[in-house]
Scaffold this active site. Structure first.
Site, PDB file in Angstrom:
ATOM      1  N   SER A 199       0.816  -1.218   0.021  1.00  0.00           N
ATOM      2  CA  SER A 199      -0.027  -0.081   0.003  1.00  0.00           C
ATOM      3  C   SER A 199       0.752   1.120  -0.157  1.00  0.00           C
ATOM      4  CB  SER A 199      -0.881  -0.059   1.147  1.00  0.00           C
ATOM      5  OG  SER A 199      -1.551   1.225   1.384  1.00  0.00           O
TER       6      SER A 199
ATOM      7  N   TYR B 199      -1.844  -1.416  10.927  1.00  0.00           N
ATOM      8  CA  TYR B 199      -2.388  -2.127   9.497  1.00  0.00           C
ATOM      9  C   TYR B 199      -1.121  -1.668   8.701  1.00  0.00           C
ATOM     10  CZ  TYR B 199      -3.765  -1.846   4.736  1.00  0.00           C
ATOM     11  OH  TYR B 199      -3.639  -2.054   3.260  1.00  0.00           O
TER      12      TYR B 199
ATOM     13  N   LYS C 118       2.217  -3.789   6.605  1.00  0.00           N
ATOM     14  CA  LYS C 118       2.587  -3.904   5.092  1.00  0.00           C
ATOM     15  C   LYS C 118       4.004  -3.398   4.995  1.00  0.00           C
ATOM     16  CE  LYS C 118      -1.193  -4.730   3.361  1.00  0.00           C
ATOM     17  NZ  LYS C 118      -1.533  -6.065   2.788  1.00  0.00           N
TER      18      LYS C 118
HETATM   19  P1  NAD Z   1     -10.590  -7.568   1.505  1.00  0.00           P
HETATM   20  O1  NAD Z   1     -10.724  -7.645   2.926  1.00  0.00           O
HETATM   21  O2  NAD Z   1     -11.858  -7.369   0.416  1.00  0.00           O
HETATM   22  O3  NAD Z   1      -9.724  -8.925   1.030  1.00  0.00           O
HETATM   23  C1  NAD Z   1      -8.956  -9.685   1.690  1.00  0.00           C
HETATM   24  C2  NAD Z   1      -9.329 -11.186   1.765  1.00  0.00           C
HETATM   25  O4  NAD Z   1      -8.618 -11.692   2.461  1.00  0.00           O
HETATM   26  C3  NAD Z   1     -10.783 -11.226   2.218  1.00  0.00           C
HETATM   27  O5  NAD Z   1     -11.694 -12.100   1.665  1.00  0.00           O
HETATM   28  C4  NAD Z   1     -10.518 -11.919   3.678  1.00  0.00           C
HETATM   29  O6  NAD Z   1     -11.618 -12.728   4.012  1.00  0.00           O
HETATM   30  C5  NAD Z   1      -9.184 -12.884   3.426  1.00  0.00           C
HETATM   31  N1  NAD Z   1      -8.426 -12.844   4.567  1.00  0.00           N
HETATM   32  C6  NAD Z   1      -8.120 -12.334   5.666  1.00  0.00           C
HETATM   33  N2  NAD Z   1      -7.106 -12.807   6.384  1.00  0.00           N
HETATM   34  C7  NAD Z   1      -7.073 -14.148   6.160  1.00  0.00           C
HETATM   35  C8  NAD Z   1      -6.333 -15.504   6.348  1.00  0.00           C
HETATM   36  N3  NAD Z   1      -5.775 -15.301   7.451  1.00  0.00           N
HETATM   37  N4  NAD Z   1      -6.660 -16.494   5.742  1.00  0.00           N
HETATM   38  C9  NAD Z   1      -7.244 -16.382   4.518  1.00  0.00           C
HETATM   39  N5  NAD Z   1      -7.908 -15.603   4.104  1.00  0.00           N
HETATM   40  C10 NAD Z   1      -7.835 -14.282   4.604  1.00  0.00           C
HETATM   41  O7  NAD Z   1      -9.657  -6.432   0.971  1.00  0.00           O
HETATM   42  P2  NAD Z   1      -8.961  -5.883  -0.208  1.00  0.00           P
HETATM   43  O8  NAD Z   1      -9.438  -4.442  -0.445  1.00  0.00           O
HETATM   44  O9  NAD Z   1      -9.410  -6.828  -1.512  1.00  0.00           O
HETATM   45  O10 NAD Z   1      -7.549  -5.892  -0.186  1.00  0.00           O
HETATM   46  C11 NAD Z   1      -6.755  -6.921  -0.657  1.00  0.00           C
HETATM   47  C12 NAD Z   1      -5.159  -6.725  -0.067  1.00  0.00           C
HETATM   48  O11 NAD Z   1      -4.817  -5.592  -0.721  1.00  0.00           O
HETATM   49  C13 NAD Z   1      -5.073  -6.670   1.246  1.00  0.00           C
HETATM   50  O12 NAD Z   1      -3.589  -7.142   1.581  1.00  0.00           O
HETATM   51  C14 NAD Z   1      -4.929  -5.135   1.618  1.00  0.00           C
HETATM   52  O13 NAD Z   1      -4.315  -4.920   2.915  1.00  0.00           O
HETATM   53  C15 NAD Z   1      -4.536  -4.627   0.450  1.00  0.00           C
HETATM   54  N6  NAD Z   1      -4.573  -3.299   0.045  1.00  0.00           N
HETATM   55  C16 NAD Z   1      -5.933  -2.774  -0.091  1.00  0.00           C
HETATM   56  C17 NAD Z   1      -6.184  -1.660  -0.137  1.00  0.00           C
HETATM   57  C18 NAD Z   1      -7.605  -0.897  -0.264  1.00  0.00           C
HETATM   58  O14 NAD Z   1      -8.031   0.164  -0.323  1.00  0.00           O
HETATM   59  N7  NAD Z   1      -8.704  -1.903  -0.509  1.00  0.00           N
HETATM   60  C19 NAD Z   1      -5.072  -0.590  -0.602  1.00  0.00           C
HETATM   61  C20 NAD Z   1      -3.864  -1.128  -0.322  1.00  0.00           C
HETATM   62  C21 NAD Z   1      -3.656  -2.393   0.038  1.00  0.00           C
HETATM   63  C1  UD1 Z   2      -7.024   4.729   4.000  1.00  0.00           C
HETATM   64  C2  UD1 Z   2      -5.901   4.424   5.000  1.00  0.00           C
HETATM   65  C3  UD1 Z   2      -4.728   3.445   4.362  1.00  0.00           C
HETATM   66  C4  UD1 Z   2      -5.342   2.500   3.388  1.00  0.00           C
HETATM   67  C5  UD1 Z   2      -6.380   2.997   2.561  1.00  0.00           C
HETATM   68  C6  UD1 Z   2      -7.027   1.904   1.671  1.00  0.00           C
HETATM   69  C7  UD1 Z   2      -6.207   5.894   6.876  1.00  0.00           C
HETATM   70  C8  UD1 Z   2      -5.416   7.128   7.457  1.00  0.00           C
HETATM   71  N1  UD1 Z   2      -5.454   5.288   5.516  1.00  0.00           N
HETATM   72  O1  UD1 Z   2      -6.335   5.811   3.136  1.00  0.00           O
HETATM   73  O2  UD1 Z   2      -3.836   3.147   5.261  1.00  0.00           O
HETATM   74  O3  UD1 Z   2      -4.443   1.861   2.609  1.00  0.00           O
HETATM   75  O4  UD1 Z   2      -7.471   3.643   3.214  1.00  0.00           O
HETATM   76  O5  UD1 Z   2      -7.815   1.113   2.535  1.00  0.00           O
HETATM   77  O6  UD1 Z   2      -7.274   5.399   7.384  1.00  0.00           O
HETATM   78  N2  UD1 Z   2     -12.758  10.906   3.839  1.00  0.00           N
HETATM   79  C9  UD1 Z   2     -13.586  11.813   4.373  1.00  0.00           C
HETATM   80  N3  UD1 Z   2     -14.583  11.343   4.702  1.00  0.00           N
HETATM   81  C10 UD1 Z   2     -14.870   9.799   4.951  1.00  0.00           C
HETATM   82  C11 UD1 Z   2     -13.958   9.199   4.475  1.00  0.00           C
HETATM   83  C12 UD1 Z   2     -12.579   9.714   3.920  1.00  0.00           C
HETATM   84  O7  UD1 Z   2     -13.558  13.140   4.209  1.00  0.00           O
HETATM   85  O8  UD1 Z   2     -15.884   9.573   5.488  1.00  0.00           O
HETATM   86  C13 UD1 Z   2     -11.454  11.749   3.357  1.00  0.00           C
HETATM   87  C14 UD1 Z   2     -10.259  11.502   3.973  1.00  0.00           C
HETATM   88  O9  UD1 Z   2      -9.656  12.459   4.806  1.00  0.00           O
HETATM   89  C15 UD1 Z   2      -8.864  11.723   2.705  1.00  0.00           C
HETATM   90  C16 UD1 Z   2      -9.981  10.701   1.566  1.00  0.00           C
HETATM   91  O10 UD1 Z   2     -11.137  11.075   1.963  1.00  0.00           O
HETATM   92  O11 UD1 Z   2      -8.801  12.687   2.490  1.00  0.00           O
HETATM   93  C17 UD1 Z   2      -9.595   9.522   1.288  1.00  0.00           C
HETATM   94  O12 UD1 Z   2      -9.948   8.573   2.458  1.00  0.00           O
HETATM   95  P1  UD1 Z   2      -9.991   7.229   2.462  1.00  0.00           P
HETATM   96  O13 UD1 Z   2     -10.705   6.661   1.446  1.00  0.00           O
HETATM   97  O14 UD1 Z   2     -10.231   6.685   4.069  1.00  0.00           O
HETATM   98  O15 UD1 Z   2      -8.464   6.812   2.047  1.00  0.00           O
HETATM   99  P2  UD1 Z   2      -7.067   6.955   2.543  1.00  0.00           P
HETATM  100  O16 UD1 Z   2      -7.125   7.949   3.900  1.00  0.00           O
HETATM  101  O17 UD1 Z   2      -6.308   7.589   1.732  1.00  0.00           O
END
Ligand code: NAD
Ligand code: UD1
Length: 332
Positions: free
Chosen positions: A123, A148, A152
Site C-alpha cells: 500500500s 495496519y 505492510k
Molecule cells: P478484502 O478484505 O476485500 O480482501 C481480503 C481477503 O482476505 C478477504 O476475503 C478475507 O476474508 C481474506 N483473509 C483475511 N485474512 C485471511 C487469512 N488469515 N486467511 C485466509 N484469508 C484471509 O480487502 P481488499 O481491499 O481486497 O484488499 C486486498 C489486499 O490489498 C489486502 O492485503 C489489503 O491490505 C491490500 N490493500 C488494499 C487497499 C484498499 O484500499 N482496498 C489498499 C492497499 C492495499
Molecule cells: C486509508 C488508510 C490507508 C489504507 C487506505 C485503503 C487512513 C489514515 N489511511 O487511506 O492506510 O491503505 O485507506 O484502505 O485511514 N474522507 C472523508 N470522509 C470520509 C472518509 C474519507 O472526508 O468519510 C477523506 C479522507 O480524509 C481522505 C480521503 O477522503 O482525504 C480518502 O480517504 P480514505 O478513502 O479513507 O483513504 P485514505 O485515507 O487515503
C-alpha cells in the site's frame, strides 16, 4: 496454475476475472473473514470459468499445504489480510498475527511446494507522510500511523530478505494507491462491514439513503480546495496491473516494487462533485475536523509501472464513480 490468497475479497475477485480472461487457471483460498462465498459464483458468471477453491486460513500451514499438493502452483498472488485501519489500532495483536503470521505461514508452504514466484499487495501507506510528490518507488518509506500500515511495511522487509536469501525467487511488491470502483457488470465490488471508513463506500451509502450525509474530514489542508487529495484508481485497472506483473515475473525479475496509481490527485470535493454529476444524485455533506493520521496529499508517479510492466491506468474518475454506484445499486 496461479494461487490467489484472499480470493473472494474486493481486489482479488477483480484480479481473478482479469487473470482468467488472460488465460490463467486459478486456485483460490480464503477464510471468508471479510468476504462471501457467493463472490465465486459471480466471478464464474462473468468469466464462464471455474475456480478451484478452499476455505482455509493461511495461518493453517498444514491444511493449506494439503490442499495445494493437488496442484502445480507457478505463482502466488497474496492478497489475504486484514485492512481496517481503525480496527488495527484497537486490535494490534490480531493484525500482526493475521497479516505477518499469515504471510510467514504462506512463505513456508510456498517453499515446501516449490513455488518461487510471489506478488504481494502492499500500500501507498508505507510512504507515511511522503517526502515528495508525485511519489516514486524510490521515495523513502515513512513512519506509519497505525498497525495496519506497519504490517505492510514489515512484510515488505520480510519479502526483501527472503528474496535476498533465495536469488531464484521472483517477488513483486505492488503498492496500491486508493482502489475504488467495481466491475462494470455490477456483479462484484466492495462490501464494507458496518460503517465504511473509506470515502467511496461512504458516498455510495449516502447516495442510497443508508447514511444521512458524508463527513468531510478537514478543509484546511494545503491543497487546492483545502480537502485531502488522493490518487483514486479503478479496481479493474488495478486488477490488470497484476496480470502485467505476472508477465514480468515470468521473465525472472528478482525483486521489484511498483506503484499502482493513476498519477492524478483528486480532492474529496472533486470526488463528491464527480459522483453527483455522473450519477445525478445529490450527496449532502458537512465539513468536520481532520481525521487523525490523515495526510494532505498522496498521488503516485506511475512511470515505472508503465516502462517496465507496460501498464497504464485507463479508467477515469467518472468511470469509478459510475461503477461504484452501479454495484451499490445492485446490492440494494
Ligand atoms: P478484502 O478484505 O476485500 O480482501 C481480503 C481477503 O482476505 C478477504 O476475503 C478475507 O476474508 C481474506 N483473509 C483475511 N485474512 C485471511 C487469512 N488469515 N486467511 C485466509 N484469508 C484471509 O480487502 P481488499 O481491499 O481486497 O484488499 C486486498 C489486499 O490489498 C489486502 O492485503 C489489503 O491490505 C491490500 N490493500 C488494499 C487497499 C484498499 O484500499 N482496498 C489498499 C492497499 C492495499
Ligand atoms: C486509508 C488508510 C490507508 C489504507 C487506505 C485503503 C487512513 C489514515 N489511511 O487511506 O492506510 O491503505 O485507506 O484502505 O485511514 N474522507 C472523508 N470522509 C470520509 C472518509 C474519507 O472526508 O468519510 C477523506 C479522507 O480524509 C481522505 C480521503 O477522503 O482525504 C480518502 O480517504 P480514505 O478513502 O479513507 O483513504 P485514505 O485515507 O487515503
Amino acid at each position: 496454475m496461479i494461487l490467489v490468497t484472499g480470493a473472494t475479497g474486493f481486489i482479488a475477485s477483480h484480479t481473478i476475472v482479469e487473470l482468467q480472461n488472460a488465460g490463467y487457471d486459478i486456485v483460490g483460498v480464503d477464510n471468508l473473514c471479510n468476504s462471501d462465498i457467493e463472490t465465486l459464483k459471480n466471478i464464474e458468471k462473468i468469466t464462464g470459468k471455474k475456480i478451484e477453491f478452499c476455505n482455509v486460513d493461511i495461518r493453517d500451514g498444514n491444511k493449506l499445504k494439503e490442499f495445494l499438493s493437488k496442484y502445480k502452483i507457478d505463482c502466488c498472488i497474496h492478497f489475504a489480510g486484514l485492512k481496517a485501519v481503525g480496527e488495527s489500532v484497537s486490535k494490534p495483536v490480531e493484525y500482526y498475527d493475521n497479516n505477518i503470521g499469515g504471510t510467514i505461514s504462506l512463505l513456508k508452504v510456498l517453499r515446501e511446494i516449490g513455488c518461487k514466484n510471489l506478488i504481494f499487495s502492499s500500500s501507498a501507506t508505507v510512504y507515511g507522510t511522503p517526502a515528495f510528490m508525485p511519489i516514486t518507488e524510490d521515495c523513502p518509506k515513512g513512519i506509519c500511523t497505525n498497525p495496519y500500515g506497519w504490517t505492510k511495511h514489515m512484510i515488505e522487509q520480510i519479502l526483501i530478505d527472503v528474496q535476498n536469501a533465495n536469488k531464484d525467487m521472483n517477488i513483486v511488491i505492488l503498492r496500491y494507491f486508493n482502489p475504488i470502483g467495481a466491475h462494470p457488470s455490477g456483479m462484484i465490488g466492495e462490501k464494507p462491514n458496518g460503517i465504511p471508513n473509506n470515502l467511496m463506500p461512504y458516498i455510495t451509502q449516502v447516495a442510497c439513503g443508508k447514511r444521512e450525509k458524508l463527513f468531510v474530514y478537514g478543509d484546511d489542508y494545503d491543497t487546492p480546495d483545502g480537502t485531502g487529495v488522493r490518487d483514486y484508481i479503478h479496481v479493474v485497472d488495478l486488477a490488470r496491473g497484476h496480470v502485467c506483473a505476472m508477465r514480468a515475473i515470468d521473465k525472472n525479475c528478482g525483486l521489484d516494487i511498483f506503484n499502482l496509481g493513476t498519477g492524478h490527485g483528486y480532492s474529496v470535493l472533486d470526488v463528491i462533485k464527480t459522483f453527483e454529476h455522473e450519477n445525478n444524485i445529490k450527496i449532502p455533506y458537512e465539513i468536520v475536523a481532520r481525521r487523525p493520521g490523515d495526510i494532505a496529499m498522496c498521488y503516485a508517479d506511475p512511470a515505472k509501472a508503465k516502462s517496465v510492466l507496460g501498464w497504464v491506468a485507463q479508467y477515469s474518475l467518472q468511470d469509478m464513480c459510475r461503477d461504484s454506484w452501479n454495484y451499490q445499486k445492485n446490492m440494494l
